[in-house]
Design an enzyme around this catalytic site. Structure first.
Site, PDB file in Angstrom:
ATOM      1  CB  SER A  15      -0.919   0.020   1.230  1.00 56.92           C
ATOM      2  OG  SER A  15      -0.147   0.147   2.411  1.00 56.92           O
ATOM      3  CB  SER A  16       0.450   4.626  -1.216  1.00 54.90           C
ATOM      4  OG  SER A  16       1.017   5.905  -1.001  1.00 54.90           O
TER       5      SER A  16
END
Length: 407
Positions: free
Chosen positions: A98-99
């Protein structure tokens, strides 16, 4: 059409107002690095029971920028392989890359106390966005980032190149660090670990800082900030709550199968002095992991519809089962370690000490052990030695009447 630069300035201003973004150099980096470039080919939006894919190509540009500069964590991979461009419909899966939300990203970078010329090792490249923020200040040659997933590493490397940073992007097991470019002034991990790997300490200069999330549950984990000493040890504190995906090499498969069969033979049964429901709270969950490292907390429903809760420690072949009984809970324990006795003792002592939060905990790491403690509370002390499971003496079991903690 929305201007990306104005969106970056807007997000930076929001992070300043929240108190997460403090350094002028980091604000300049946030206002310069295009986060949208690190979200390609797309993201998954959480819809509760499924994930809706959104791609750059299939999304209105203004909407895409709105998503990119939200202050949310954006999932970029499911189940270790699936990206948004590979499915056209909502899917069920487990996030594996994920970011991270920008507030957490800049908060961790602020905690590193970076100075010009510092050399940094980042464990867990992810999208590469946090890598780029550090490169903007330190220069691309002073940042080394390592990612265990080759596909994730390749996408991050391409994004970094696109925005102008030809940094050291390495594919490998970050738990081993990257000795070839050591020593480092700073080590930062964007994944959670059960314990701080000693390789990180060994590869950090005396006086340097190691920053990483400790704990193996999805909640009840803490951000450890350690200063490395000349003698090869490191000492510091849990500086706040933190939540990251588990390092893949340490990720534990959920307990599955017939739970009643796993808990059929108990060595003891008693009324629990503390409700297991306190483990839903952050600090009790953190203490539980200190008192019984390796234990997993499992929620389930019995055949008659009543709730039950379990603790399993596969390595030490031990369990605790909690059965709701009116307004109280009965705990059944089996195996060589009385898991709930150990946890309950810590919770009782913690409550008597005035329920200090997670940032009251200190930590010392050596080659052979992790020692956690809370100052002025000698009973709140946990040492995890790196020895084979079951070695050494076992703590005595807590007896009803020893202490009591309201639940």
């Amino acid at each position: 059409m929305t201007d990306p630069a104005s969106e970056r300035r807007r997000m930076a201003a929001a992070l300043v107002r929240r108190g997460d973004l403090k350094s002028h150099w980091l604000r300049a980096a946030v206002e310069s690095v295009p986060r949208e470039q690190f979200l390609r080919p797309g993201v998954f939006l959480d819809e509760g029971r499924s994930w809706r894919p959104l791609t750059v190509a299939g999304t209105d540009p203004d909407e895409w920028l709105k998503i990119a500069y939200s202050v949310d964590t954006l999932t970029t991979q499911l189940d270790g392989h699936l990206t948004a461009d590979r499915t056209g419909a909502p899917v069920v899966g487990v996030p594996t890359s994920s970011s991270t939300d920008p507030a957490t990203v800049v908060g961790m970078i602020e905690a590193l106390d970076l100075a010009a010329g510092h050399r940094v090792l980042e464990i867990g490249t992810g999208t590469g966005y946090s890598t780029a923020l550090m490169c903007h200040y330190l220069g691309e040659d002073n940042v080394t980032t390592i990612e265990v997933d080759a596909q994730v590493a390749a996408r991050a490397d391409a994004a970094l190149e696109t925005v102008g940073f030809s940094t050291w992007t390495v594919t490998g097991d970050g738990l081993l660090g990257h000795p070839y470019r050591a020593p480092y002034d700073r080590v930062i991990a964007t994944c959670a670990v059960r314990r701080i790997p000693y390789a990180w300490i060994r590869q950090t200069k005396p006086g340097g800082i190691v920053l990483g999330t400790v704990g193996s549950w999805p909640w009840g984990t803490g951000l450890a900030k350690l200063a490395v000493s000349d003698d090869g040890t490191a000492e510091g504190a849990i500086v706040g709550r933190s939540s990251f995906m588990q390092a893949r090499a340490q990720a534990v498969a959920p307990v599955a199968g017939d739970l009643s069969a796993r808990t059929a033979f108990a060595d003891s049964e008693r009324v629990a002095l503390v409700s297991p429901l306190v483990l839903k709270e952050w600090m009790p969950a953190f203490l539980a992991q200190l008192a019984a490292p390796g234990a997993q907390f499992v929620r389930a429903t019995r055949s008659d519809g009543s709730p039950s809760r379990y603790l399993f420690d596969p390595e030490r072949e031990s369990f605790a089962e909690f059965i709701a009984d009116g307004g109280s809970w009965t705990v059944r324990q089996g195996g060589p370690v009385a898991l709930w006795d150990d946890i309950e003792r810590s919770l009782v002592t913690w409550h008597g000490a005035g329920v200090p939060d997670v940032d009251a905990i200190r930590l010392r790491v050596t080659m052979t052990s992790h020692l956690y403690w809370i100052d002025r509370n000698p009973a709140l002390r946990w040492e995890h030695r790196l020895v084979r499971p079951g070695a050494g003496s076992l703590p005595r079991r807590l007896r009803p009447g020893d202490a009591w903690l309201p639940s």
